[in-house]
Design a protein around this motif. Structure first.
Motif, PDB file in Angstrom:
ATOM      1  N   TYR A 199      20.306  -3.828   5.385  1.00 50.57           N
ATOM      2  CA  TYR A 199      20.286  -4.386   4.047  1.00 50.57           C
ATOM      3  C   TYR A 199      21.724  -4.691   3.627  1.00 50.57           C
ATOM      4  O   TYR A 199      22.668  -4.076   4.095  1.00 50.57           O
ATOM      5  N   ARG A 234       1.087   6.644  -1.940  1.00 51.67           N
ATOM      6  CA  ARG A 234       0.250   5.650  -1.282  1.00 51.67           C
ATOM      7  C   ARG A 234      -0.667   5.005  -2.306  1.00 51.67           C
ATOM      8  O   ARG A 234      -0.948   5.575  -3.360  1.00 51.67           O
ATOM      9  N   GLU A 290       4.167  -6.185   4.931  1.00 52.66           N
ATOM     10  CA  GLU A 290       3.694  -6.307   6.308  1.00 52.66           C
ATOM     11  C   GLU A 290       4.751  -5.856   7.312  1.00 52.66           C
ATOM     12  O   GLU A 290       5.940  -5.943   7.064  1.00 52.66           O
ATOM     13  N   ILE A 317       7.909   3.712  -2.823  1.00 50.32           N
ATOM     14  CA  ILE A 317       8.897   4.776  -2.680  1.00 50.32           C
ATOM     15  C   ILE A 317       9.922   4.663  -3.806  1.00 50.32           C
ATOM     16  O   ILE A 317      10.275   3.550  -4.212  1.00 50.32           O
ATOM     17  N   ASP A 344       5.822  -2.989   8.154  1.00 54.82           N
ATOM     18  CA  ASP A 344       6.731  -1.937   7.678  1.00 54.82           C
ATOM     19  C   ASP A 344       7.977  -2.499   6.997  1.00 54.82           C
ATOM     20  O   ASP A 344       9.001  -1.830   6.911  1.00 54.82           O
ATOM     21  N   LYS A 345       7.920  -3.701   6.522  1.00 57.25           N
ATOM     22  CA  LYS A 345       9.043  -4.298   5.802  1.00 57.25           C
ATOM     23  C   LYS A 345       9.129  -3.670   4.422  1.00 57.25           C
ATOM     24  O   LYS A 345       8.188  -3.720   3.647  1.00 57.25           O
ATOM     25  N   ILE A 346      10.270  -3.074   4.106  1.00 59.52           N
ATOM     26  CA  ILE A 346      10.457  -2.383   2.824  1.00 59.52           C
ATOM     27  C   ILE A 346      11.327  -3.244   1.921  1.00 59.52           C
ATOM     28  O   ILE A 346      12.469  -3.562   2.275  1.00 59.52           O
ATOM     29  N   PHE A 368      16.621  -0.885  10.039  1.00 56.72           N
ATOM     30  CA  PHE A 368      16.767  -1.946   9.041  1.00 56.72           C
ATOM     31  C   PHE A 368      18.243  -2.163   8.713  1.00 56.72           C
ATOM     32  O   PHE A 368      19.028  -1.219   8.708  1.00 56.72           O
ATOM     33  N   ASP A 373       7.389   9.499  -2.755  1.00 61.37           N
ATOM     34  CA  ASP A 373       6.616   8.310  -2.402  1.00 61.37           C
ATOM     35  C   ASP A 373       5.168   8.485  -2.835  1.00 61.37           C
ATOM     36  O   ASP A 373       4.736   9.577  -3.213  1.00 61.37           O
ATOM     37  N   ASP A 416       0.798  -1.221   0.000  1.00 56.12           N
ATOM     38  CA  ASP A 416       0.000   0.000   0.000  1.00 56.12           C
ATOM     39  C   ASP A 416       0.837   1.280   0.000  1.00 56.12           C
ATOM     40  O   ASP A 416       0.297   2.380   0.111  1.00 56.12           O
ATOM     41  N   TYR A 417       2.135   1.127  -0.137  1.00 56.32           N
ATOM     42  CA  TYR A 417       2.998   2.309  -0.087  1.00 56.32           C
ATOM     43  C   TYR A 417       4.228   2.017  -0.912  1.00 56.32           C
ATOM     44  O   TYR A 417       4.841   0.953  -0.769  1.00 56.32           O
ATOM     45  N   LYS A 475       6.250  -1.235   0.488  1.00 53.83           N
ATOM     46  CA  LYS A 475       6.089  -1.575   1.885  1.00 53.83           C
ATOM     47  C   LYS A 475       5.157  -2.772   2.003  1.00 53.83           C
ATOM     48  O   LYS A 475       4.046  -2.764   1.490  1.00 53.83           O
ATOM     49  N   PHE A 525      15.183  -6.495  10.412  1.00 53.84           N
ATOM     50  CA  PHE A 525      14.685  -5.184  10.794  1.00 53.84           C
ATOM     51  C   PHE A 525      14.115  -5.242  12.205  1.00 53.84           C
ATOM     52  O   PHE A 525      13.895  -6.330  12.755  1.00 53.84           O
TER      53      PHE A 525
END
Lengths: 111, 118
Positions: free
Chosen positions: B35, A51, A95, A34, A97-99, B33, A49, A31-32, A93, B48
């Motif tokens: 990486y 949304r 679950e 960047i 806040d995992k990017i 985080f 970024d 949902d996000y 992004k 993270f």
């Protein structure tokens, strides 16, 4: 498996022209999104970024477009300048806040 | 401006050594985080953390561990360094939901630690 990826690893653009860097994502729950720029010897730097409830967002000389139907993201850079030479990454992004990042596209600016 | 500081710019270690990579952020961010970045593979998430003493595995946690004893500091540990862990390591931080910021907030990166394991 799910991934964030880019269509082209290298893009060469004439100085002054517009650049378009593309990104495909496969996680429909993201949902996000960047965009980052990474210059040589530096960490990635935030550009813009968006949304998932938007389909377009504009910044200074940059525009991000989001097409959720085909899970596609693009970064448009207007009037490309030599300082825009860098590697560009899209990220999403997931679950907690995992990017997750794509593999990157190198942008070359031709004089 | 957010500042994320990685303690070493370049590091050379021998196979089997225990290696600590340190990262500090000065903006009271909840999330941190680690990486690694390798040519052609982009940035891959190792671990993270979204709070002190909490950690979550990323996509490639094998051979690594982390420590978050204080909010501003997130350490990456290579228990027994191997040559395939030669890489650029990037630390980042972001606001978390509990900080009152939106859950959607960008990462702020340090300039990286280039680790060579011989």
């Amino acid at each position: 498996g799910e991934s964030v990826g880019l269509h082209l690893p290298t893009l060469s653009v004439q100085e002054g022209d517009n650049s378009i860097i593309n990104c495909a994502y496969s996680n429909s729950a993201s949902d996000y999104f960047i965009w980052y720029k990474q210059e040589s010897g530096k960490g990635p730097q935030f550009i813009i970024d968006i949304r998932s409830n938007m389909d377009k967002r504009q910044g200074q000389r940059v525009t991000v477009l989001l097409n959720k139907t085909v899970k596609h993201l693009s970064l448009q850079i207007a009037a490309t300048q030599p300082g825009d030479s860098a590697v560009y990454f899209c990220a999403e992004k997931r679950e907690c806040d995992k990017i997750i990042f794509g593999k990157g596209t190198r942008l070359h600016i031709l004089p | 401006d957010v500042k994320v500081t990685q303690s070493s710019r370049y590091l050379v270690k021998r196979t089997g050594e225990k290696v600590f990579l340190e990262c500090v952020q000065d903006m009271d961010h909840e999330n941190m985080f680690w990486y690694r970045q390798d040519p052609g593979l982009g940035l891959r998430l190792i671990y993270f953390s979204y709070d002190v003493k909490m950690k979550e595995k990323g996509d490639i946690p094998e051979g690594y561990s982390v420590s978050r004893e204080k909010k501003e500091r997130f350490s990456l540990i290579l228990e027994s360094a191997s040559t395939n862990q030669t890489s650029m390591y990037l630390c980042a931080s972001s606001l978390g939901v509990s900080a009152g910021g939106a859950s959607n907030s960008p990462l702020h990166f340090g300039n990286g630690t280039r680790l060579t394991v011989t």
